[in-house]
Every structure is written in structure tokens, then in C-alpha cells.
Write an enzyme that holds these catalytic residues in place. Structure first.
Site, PDB file in Angstrom:
ATOM      1  CB  THR A 138       4.264   1.518  -0.902  1.00 60.31           C
ATOM      2  OG1 THR A 138       3.046   1.808  -1.974  1.00 60.31           O
ATOM      3  CG2 THR A 138       4.623  -0.040  -1.481  1.00 60.31           C
TER       4      THR A 138
ATOM      5  CD  GLU B  37      -1.479   6.350  -7.051  1.00 62.95           C
ATOM      6  OE1 GLU B  37      -2.118   5.985  -6.209  1.00 62.95           O
ATOM      7  OE2 GLU B  37      -0.678   7.077  -7.141  1.00 62.95           O
TER       8      GLU B  37
END
Length: 384
Positions: free
Chosen positions: A128, A366
Site C-alpha cells: 500500500t 486486505e
């Protein structure tokens, strides 16, 4: 199909449950207050010694070979005791599985034993970025080839366990001219590598015992042998491994929900109002019935996804279904449990407000619930 677990899986679940009750749960509130890091690391070492850092890893590297089902069962039990610790175990297993799946023999030999035996307290999953969350293919972190090395530059955001991870799996753009998602590669970077900088710790709503940090790469020079898989094929690796990670987060959410409802059942059985236990009131019974039904459905979805993965069958849709349903069920379970405690549920003397805060993030990391719905829709419509 899931009425009775095989003996070896039952043993894994029972062992995880005992470690969770005896070691994780007593520390959970302390971790939530921002203290107890030394004891937390000792618990991670204890879990490694008992095989929980390599649940789906070959015994050749010190793994347990429990499969995806064993992994899911273990994470659920650990989450009942401490969601922050369960998250650390889940992500570390995810890192180990990436290495086992696409790493070279030298990479597997060098790193898997250190993850499974606790030499590395945890593994970090660096995907990320500030402008690349759900849209991970838009990452900007670069890895430029320089002879027999790559030079990493860029930053990653919200990296679990970054402060104590011994190893990071890092995704970076290696071909900026490639079509979106096609020029990304995957690397292994050790924690002590010059140029790898652990940034600020995030102050979070829940799961505060698990460190979450920015990770920066400033002219971070790594050998070409740190590349995992083929150059420019890293995004495909990320997509596949995220599907497996969703089973872990689904199990974690389920474990939190189960613990919250177990706590609530004890409370409403003992607490009396109007001369009778709360549990004797039909309205309370219906609340319990609804949440227990949803939790059982979540459990079966998790086991189905794990069984498909263990059998080598496509499981992305089922993993997203399990993650979506279990994480949203955990929200309802924790808030129902808090409601059943009345005013006491809002007080930190009781663990209900912590369960509610810990569960909240499971619909986000997730892959958000919205992303899970996109994955599910794509899978069910691709044949039409």
C-alpha cells in the site's frame, strides 16, 4: 463437509486456543494501552516455537504443513485472545507463503527458517501507498536497475509489524512505461538494509498492540538476487497472495466476533433485571440467535475458501466472500455484545469496546468490503 475436523487440525485449533487463553488474552489490554511490547515479542517467539509462524510452510523450512485450513483455524483462536497478535501472525504467514510460492531456492533457504523459528519476529508486506490503496497498481515506488543491483525509492503506508519485522516483501515499479499493473516487480528486503527507513507509528482506533508504520526507501540498494519471480510480473503475485491473506483476515474477524459473543452470553446469563436473568428475555435471545447464526455461516465460508486453497482449486471468489461476510458479521457481533452489556459495555473495565474497535478495521485492510464485492461480482459474471 466440516462437521468433524481431522485430528491434526483439531490439535492445531486446541493448541492455538490454549496459547491464546494463557498468554495472549492476559496481555491484550496492556497492549491496547500502548505498553507491553517486550511481552508481545516474547509471545511471538512462543508462537514461532509452537509452529504458528509457518502454518502452511513445508517442514523442509521448519513449517507446520497445516495448510490453509489449519492456518484459518489457528488465526481464529489467536484472535479470540488478542487481535493485534493474531494480525501479526497472519501477515507473517502471508510473507512466508509468498516466499515459498515464488521465491528462488536460495531465497527459501535463506529466509523461511528465520520466519518460522522466530529469528525474524515478524514479516512485513509492503504494498500500500498513499495514492495506491485499493488501486494498488497505481503505486509509485520505483526500483531502478543498476548493474547487479536495484535501487529502491519511494514510500509505503500502513505497514503492519514494520517496527519489528526482520524481512519485507516489497512491490515497486520496474518499468514505468509499461501498461498499468504490468511493470511492477516483487523484492525481498531485509530490515537492516541501508536506505530502508521505518517511519512514524500510526495512532490507531484499534489493534493498537500491532505496530503500523510508514516505510521509506531512500536510495535503498539491494542485490538483483532480491527479485522474486520474473521482473515486471509482481502485480500478479500480489493479487494471488492477497486472496490467501483474505482467508486470514476473515478468520481473525470471526475470532473477534466469537469472543465478543462468548463474553456477552456469560454476562446476560448472570446479569439480572426485573428479577430474572437477561438471557430469559425473548428479545435478548433473538439477538443472540441472529449473531450466532451469522457467525456459523462465516465459519463455514472461511473453511470452504481454505479447503479450496488446500485442494489447489480456484478460491479467490470464496476468499472474498468469507472476508466480506466474516468482517461485517464481526461488526454486528461486537456491537450486539456491547449493547447486551448496557452501560458496562462502554466502560474500559470490560473488553467489549476493545473488541468493537479491533473488529472495525477488518472491513478495510486486505481489501475493503467494497473491493470484495467487486471481486465477487467479477468472478460470478465472467462466464456470461
Amino acid at each position: 463437509m466440516f462437521h468433524k475436523l481431522p485430528d491434526e487440525l483439531q490439535l492445531i485449533s486446541e493448541t492455538a486456543g490454549k496459547l491464546s487463553r494463557d498468554h495472549l488474552e492476559p496481555l491484550a489490554a496492556t497492549l491496547d494501552s500502548g505498553e507491553g511490547r517486550e511481552s508481545f515479542l516474547k509471545n511471538l517467539n512462543l508462537l514461532a516455537a509452537n509452529g504458528f509462524m509457518g502454518l502452511n510452510i513445508s517442514s523442509d523450512y521448519g513449517g507446520t504443513e497445516a495448510g490453509a485450513t489449519g492456518f484459518a483455524l489457528a488465526i481464529a483462536k489467536l484472535a479470540e485472545g488478542c487481535a493485534a497478535t493474531a494480525l501479526t501472525v497472519s501477515v507473517s504467514n502471508m510473507v512466508a507463503e509468498v516466499i515459498q510460492a515464488v521465491g528462488s531456492q536460495a531465497q527459501r533457504d535463506a529466509y523461511l527458517p528465520k520466519l518460522t523459528d522466530g529469528t525474524f519476529p515478524a514479516g512485513g508486506f509492503c504494498l500500500t501507498e498513499a495514492d495506491a490503496g485499493s488501486d494498488a497498481a497505481s503505486m509509485r515506488c520505483r526500483a531502478a536497475k543498476d548493474g547487479d543491483f536495484y535501487v529502491l525509492n519511494g514510500s509505503k503506508l500502513y505497514i503492519s509489524s514494520a517496527e519489528y519485522a526482520g524481512l519485507f516483501v516489497v512491490w515497486a515499479v520496474t518499468d514505468p512505461a509499461a501498461r498499468k499493473g504490468k511493470g511492477i516487480s516483487c523484492f525481498l528486503v531485509e530490515a537492516n538494509t541501508p536506505g530502508l527507513i521505518i517511519g512514524k507509528a500510526e495512532k490507531k482506533m484499534g489493534q493498537t498492540g500491532s505496530a503500523t508504520n510508514e516505510v521509506h526507501f531512500q536510495d535503498c540498494r539491494i542485490p538483483a538476487s532480491a527479485l522474486m519471480g520474473a521482473e515486471n510480473e509482481g502485480f500478479r503475485i500480489a493479487v494471488k497472495e492477497l486472496a490467501g491473506g483474505r482467508i486470514g483476515i476473515a478468520a481473525l474477524a470471526y475470532g473477534i466476533g466469537v469472543k465478543a459473543m462468548e463474553t456477552a452470553k456469560v454476562y446476560v446469563s448472570e446479569r439480572k433485571q426485573f428479577g430474572q436473568p437477561l438471557s430469559s428475555q425473548q428479545g435478548i435471545q433473538w439477538m443472540l440467535a441472529d449473531r450466532e447464526t451469522e457467525l456459523e455461516a462465516a465459519r463455514l465460508l472461511i473453511l470452504q475458501a481454505a479447503a479450496l486453497k488446500d485442494d489447489g482449486l480456484p478460491f479467490a471468489k470464496q476468499a472474498s466472500m468469507a472476508k466480506l461476510y466474516a468482517s461485517e458479521t464481526a461488526q454486528r457481533a461486537t456491537y450486539t455484545a456491547l449493547q447486551l452489556h448496557g452501560g458496562a459495555g462502554y466502560i474500559r473495565e470490560y473488553p467489549l469496546e476493545r473488541y468493537a474497535r479491533d473488529a472495525r478495521i477488518t472491513t478495510i485492510y486486505e481489501g475493503t468490503s467494497e473491493i470484495q464485492r467487486l471481486v465477487i461480482a467479477r468472478e460470478i459474471l465472467k462466464d456470461f
